[in-house]
Design a protein around this motif. Structure first.
Motif, PDB file in Angstrom:
ATOM      1  N   GLN A 144       0.827  -1.210   0.000  1.00 26.79           N
ATOM      2  CA  GLN A 144       0.000   0.000   0.000  1.00 26.79           C
ATOM      3  C   GLN A 144       0.857   1.254   0.000  1.00 26.79           C
ATOM      4  OE1 GLN A 144      -2.435   0.467   3.502  1.00 26.79           O
ATOM      5  NE2 GLN A 144      -3.834   1.883   2.495  1.00 26.79           N
ATOM      6  N   ARG A 145       1.952   1.239   0.752  1.00 31.89           N
ATOM      7  CA  ARG A 145       2.819   2.410   0.887  1.00 31.89           C
ATOM      8  C   ARG A 145       3.992   2.403  -0.086  1.00 31.89           C
ATOM      9  NH1 ARG A 145      -0.430   5.933   3.337  1.00 31.89           N
ATOM     10  NH2 ARG A 145      -1.291   5.106   5.287  1.00 31.89           N
ATOM     11  N   GLU A 146       4.094   1.324  -0.883  1.00 28.43           N
ATOM     12  CA  GLU A 146       5.215   1.163  -1.823  1.00 28.43           C
ATOM     13  C   GLU A 146       6.555   1.276  -1.106  1.00 28.43           C
ATOM     14  OE1 GLU A 146       4.652   3.739  -5.238  1.00 28.43           O
ATOM     15  OE2 GLU A 146       3.409   2.194  -6.161  1.00 28.43           O
ATOM     16  N   ALA A 147       6.666   0.495  -0.034  1.00 28.53           N
ATOM     17  CA  ALA A 147       7.886   0.457   0.763  1.00 28.53           C
ATOM     18  C   ALA A 147       8.548  -0.908   0.615  1.00 28.53           C
ATOM     19  CB  ALA A 147       7.575   0.748   2.233  1.00 28.53           C
ATOM     20  N   VAL A 148       9.783  -1.027   1.126  1.00 26.02           N
ATOM     21  CA  VAL A 148      10.556  -2.260   1.053  1.00 26.02           C
ATOM     22  C   VAL A 148      11.064  -2.604   2.447  1.00 26.02           C
ATOM     23  CG1 VAL A 148      12.673  -3.323   0.170  1.00 26.02           C
ATOM     24  CG2 VAL A 148      11.274  -1.921  -1.339  1.00 26.02           C
ATOM     25  N   LEU A 149      11.004  -3.892   2.793  1.00 24.50           N
ATOM     26  CA  LEU A 149      11.516  -4.364   4.079  1.00 24.50           C
ATOM     27  C   LEU A 149      12.737  -5.241   3.845  1.00 24.50           C
ATOM     28  CD1 LEU A 149      10.894  -4.618   7.218  1.00 24.50           C
ATOM     29  CD2 LEU A 149       9.967  -6.863   6.623  1.00 24.50           C
ATOM     30  N   ILE A 150      13.811  -4.969   4.610  1.00 27.65           N
ATOM     31  CA  ILE A 150      15.013  -5.808   4.589  1.00 27.65           C
ATOM     32  C   ILE A 150      15.193  -6.344   6.003  1.00 27.65           C
ATOM     33  CG2 ILE A 150      17.494  -5.880   4.197  1.00 27.65           C
ATOM     34  CD1 ILE A 150      17.119  -3.406   2.370  1.00 27.65           C
ATOM     35  N   ALA A 151      14.988  -7.654   6.169  1.00 24.81           N
ATOM     36  CA  ALA A 151      15.061  -8.273   7.492  1.00 24.81           C
ATOM     37  C   ALA A 151      16.417  -8.932   7.685  1.00 24.81           C
ATOM     38  CB  ALA A 151      13.948  -9.299   7.658  1.00 24.81           C
ATOM     39  N   LEU A 152      17.032  -8.664   8.809  1.00 18.00           N
ATOM     40  CA  LEU A 152      18.311  -9.289   9.145  1.00 18.00           C
ATOM     41  C   LEU A 152      18.003 -10.583   9.888  1.00 18.00           C
ATOM     42  CD1 LEU A 152      21.349  -8.869   8.881  1.00 18.00           C
ATOM     43  CD2 LEU A 152      21.323  -7.716  11.097  1.00 18.00           C
ATOM     44  N   GLY A 153      17.818 -11.649   9.110  1.00 18.37           N
ATOM     45  CA  GLY A 153      17.430 -12.936   9.658  1.00 18.37           C
ATOM     46  C   GLY A 153      16.300 -13.539   8.839  1.00 18.37           C
ATOM     47  N   PRO A 154      15.776 -14.688   9.241  1.00 13.44           N
ATOM     48  CA  PRO A 154      14.699 -15.339   8.491  1.00 13.44           C
ATOM     49  C   PRO A 154      13.451 -14.459   8.432  1.00 13.44           C
ATOM     50  CG  PRO A 154      15.673 -16.839  10.110  1.00 13.44           C
ATOM     51  CD  PRO A 154      16.201 -15.476  10.419  1.00 13.44           C
ATOM     52  N   TRP A 155      12.739 -14.539   7.288  1.00 16.47           N
ATOM     53  CA  TRP A 155      11.499 -13.783   7.131  1.00 16.47           C
ATOM     54  C   TRP A 155      10.561 -14.548   6.200  1.00 16.47           C
ATOM     55  CZ3 TRP A 155      10.151  -9.599   9.908  1.00 16.47           C
ATOM     56  CH2 TRP A 155       8.951  -8.960   9.564  1.00 16.47           C
ATOM     57  N   PRO A 156       9.330 -14.837   6.654  1.00 15.32           N
ATOM     58  CA  PRO A 156       8.382 -15.563   5.804  1.00 15.32           C
ATOM     59  C   PRO A 156       8.052 -14.763   4.538  1.00 15.32           C
ATOM     60  CG  PRO A 156       7.631 -15.502   8.094  1.00 15.32           C
ATOM     61  CD  PRO A 156       8.775 -14.541   7.980  1.00 15.32           C
ATOM     62  N   GLN A 157       7.829 -15.461   3.434  1.00 12.26           N
ATOM     63  CA  GLN A 157       7.367 -14.860   2.182  1.00 12.26           C
ATOM     64  C   GLN A 157       8.379 -13.856   1.611  1.00 12.26           C
ATOM     65  OE1 GLN A 157       3.471 -13.198   2.943  1.00 12.26           O
ATOM     66  NE2 GLN A 157       2.866 -14.936   4.211  1.00 12.26           N
ATOM     67  N   ALA A 158       9.656 -14.050   1.884  1.00 11.23           N
ATOM     68  CA  ALA A 158      10.672 -13.125   1.380  1.00 11.23           C
ATOM     69  C   ALA A 158      10.775 -13.228  -0.138  1.00 11.23           C
ATOM     70  CB  ALA A 158      12.030 -13.417   2.016  1.00 11.23           C
ATOM     71  N   GLU A 159      10.923 -12.087  -0.790  1.00 13.91           N
ATOM     72  CA  GLU A 159      11.123 -12.045  -2.232  1.00 13.91           C
ATOM     73  C   GLU A 159      12.425 -12.737  -2.626  1.00 13.91           C
ATOM     74  OE1 GLU A 159      10.541 -10.583  -6.307  1.00 13.91           O
ATOM     75  OE2 GLU A 159       9.236 -10.959  -4.586  1.00 13.91           O
ATOM     76  N   ALA A 160      13.461 -12.567  -1.805  1.00 17.07           N
ATOM     77  CA  ALA A 160      14.748 -13.213  -2.036  1.00 17.07           C
ATOM     78  C   ALA A 160      15.467 -13.352  -0.705  1.00 17.07           C
ATOM     79  CB  ALA A 160      15.599 -12.414  -3.021  1.00 17.07           C
ATOM     80  N   ARG A 161      16.340 -14.338  -0.653  1.00 17.28           N
ATOM     81  CA  ARG A 161      17.141 -14.569   0.538  1.00 17.28           C
ATOM     82  C   ARG A 161      18.611 -14.439   0.168  1.00 17.28           C
ATOM     83  NH1 ARG A 161      12.703 -17.746   0.518  1.00 17.28           N
ATOM     84  NH2 ARG A 161      11.407 -17.700   2.400  1.00 17.28           N
ATOM     85  N   LEU A 162      19.323 -13.657   0.955  1.00 13.73           N
ATOM     86  CA  LEU A 162      20.721 -13.352   0.640  1.00 13.73           C
ATOM     87  C   LEU A 162      21.620 -13.770   1.786  1.00 13.73           C
ATOM     88  CD1 LEU A 162      18.740 -10.695  -0.208  1.00 13.73           C
ATOM     89  CD2 LEU A 162      20.843 -10.059  -1.371  1.00 13.73           C
ATOM     90  N   SER A 163      22.811 -14.209   1.458  1.00 19.84           N
ATOM     91  CA  SER A 163      23.793 -14.556   2.487  1.00 19.84           C
ATOM     92  C   SER A 163      25.189 -14.184   2.021  1.00 19.84           C
ATOM     93  CB  SER A 163      23.737 -16.051   2.821  1.00 19.84           C
ATOM     94  OG  SER A 163      24.257 -16.810   1.754  1.00 19.84           O
ATOM     95  N   VAL A 164      26.107 -14.128   2.985  1.00 17.79           N
ATOM     96  CA  VAL A 164      27.513 -13.812   2.717  1.00 17.79           C
ATOM     97  C   VAL A 164      28.360 -14.982   3.197  1.00 17.79           C
ATOM     98  CG1 VAL A 164      29.430 -12.342   3.423  1.00 17.79           C
ATOM     99  CG2 VAL A 164      27.251 -11.316   2.796  1.00 17.79           C
ATOM    100  N   SER A 165      29.349 -15.358   2.391  1.00 20.31           N
ATOM    101  CA  SER A 165      30.255 -16.436   2.780  1.00 20.31           C
ATOM    102  C   SER A 165      31.641 -16.163   2.211  1.00 20.31           C
ATOM    103  CB  SER A 165      29.733 -17.793   2.276  1.00 20.31           C
ATOM    104  OG  SER A 165      29.661 -17.806   0.859  1.00 20.31           O
ATOM    105  N   GLU A 166      32.597 -16.968   2.613  1.00 21.67           N
ATOM    106  CA  GLU A 166      33.960 -16.930   2.066  1.00 21.67           C
ATOM    107  C   GLU A 166      34.575 -15.537   2.162  1.00 21.67           C
ATOM    108  OE1 GLU A 166      33.681 -18.406  -1.894  1.00 21.67           O
ATOM    109  OE2 GLU A 166      32.819 -20.315  -1.293  1.00 21.67           O
ATOM    110  N   GLY A 167      34.466 -14.953   3.346  1.00 17.17           N
ATOM    111  CA  GLY A 167      35.059 -13.640   3.534  1.00 17.17           C
ATOM    112  C   GLY A 167      36.583 -13.690   3.613  1.00 17.17           C
ATOM    113  N   ARG A 168      37.236 -12.733   2.967  1.00 20.27           N
ATOM    114  CA  ARG A 168      38.699 -12.684   2.989  1.00 20.27           C
ATOM    115  C   ARG A 168      39.155 -11.234   2.915  1.00 20.27           C
ATOM    116  NH1 ARG A 168      41.685 -15.296  -1.987  1.00 20.27           N
ATOM    117  NH2 ARG A 168      40.952 -13.347  -2.914  1.00 20.27           N
TER     118      ARG A 168
END
Length: 229
Positions: A144-168
């Protein structure tokens, strides 16, 4: 007859206006993000009305927020007392357009829904489990408000799930030198399928910027790697 002869021109003019309106609407429905992350996200940006789940990396959540913020969007950060203002400013985030609610307590979900009425991008670190019902209600408000939510952790119905690995970290020699940047692998899986995209990026580089360092790799998997943040 004179009026009838003008009908085709009028129809073509209306069709042109409709196409322009549709094009504008489609553009409005996606918020720009940093170029290093754009190719990894469904649609090439953050879809308004959608939620995104970031596993274990506050830096990646801030990087996602940086694109819209650089375009003038107002942003909110909820439940993150460790929010790094200096690092955020280095990514181009205008701190004058950021609303911080570092300790919302048990009311974190209500606070997130309330500020979604006024802000374009909200980064939240949930302090409890989110039910499907609660996520659906918040999603309706985001649309309704044309906003975006970015959750730090699990979130139901997420458009996409992102993670970081292999840090150097780079810049360190054999026991000497200065840290000059950090390379990580960012992996993204879209909602409803097991397909994943990964890219090696600097987060940050020696200039404290997020930029790509390699090609996009595609694959199929059931879960995201989250070995490092």
């Amino acid at each position: 007859m004179r009026e009838l002869s003008r009908v085709p021109d009028t129809v073509r003019e209306l069709q042109s206006r409709i196409r322009q309106m549709q094009s504008t609407k489609l553009e409005v429905r996606t918020l720009p993000t940093l170029p290093a992350l754009a190719d990894l996200l469904p649609g090439g940006g953050l879809r308004v009305g959608a939620s995104y789940s970031v596993q274990g990396s506050a830096s990646l959540a801030m990087a996602l927020m940086a694109g819209p913020a650089a375009s003038g969007a107002w942003c909110g950060v909820v439940g993150m007392p460790e929010f790094g203002a200096e690092a955020a400013a280095g990514l181009g985030i205008d701190l004058n357009r950021v609303v911080l609610v570092p300790r919302p307590g048990e009311q974190w979900l209500a606070v997130t829904g309330a500020i979604a009425d006024a802000l374009t991008v909200i980064v939240v670190k949930p302090s409890g489990r989110v039910t499907e019902t609660a996520a659906s209600r918040l999603s309706a408000r985001l649309r309704q408000r044309e906003a975006v939510l970015i959750a730090l952790g699990p979130w139901p119905q997420a458009e996409a799930r992102l993670s970081v690995s292999e840090g150097r970290w780079g810049g360190i020699g054999d026991g000497h030198g200065y840290l000059a940047g950090r390379q990580v692998t960012v992996t993204v899986s879209g909602a409803g399928n097991g397909r994943q995209l990964s890219r090696r990026i600097w987060m940050p580089d020696s200039a404290l910027q997020v930029r790509e360092d390699g090609t996009v790799r595609s694959g199929v998997g059931s879960s995201l790697a989250s070995r490092a943040s």
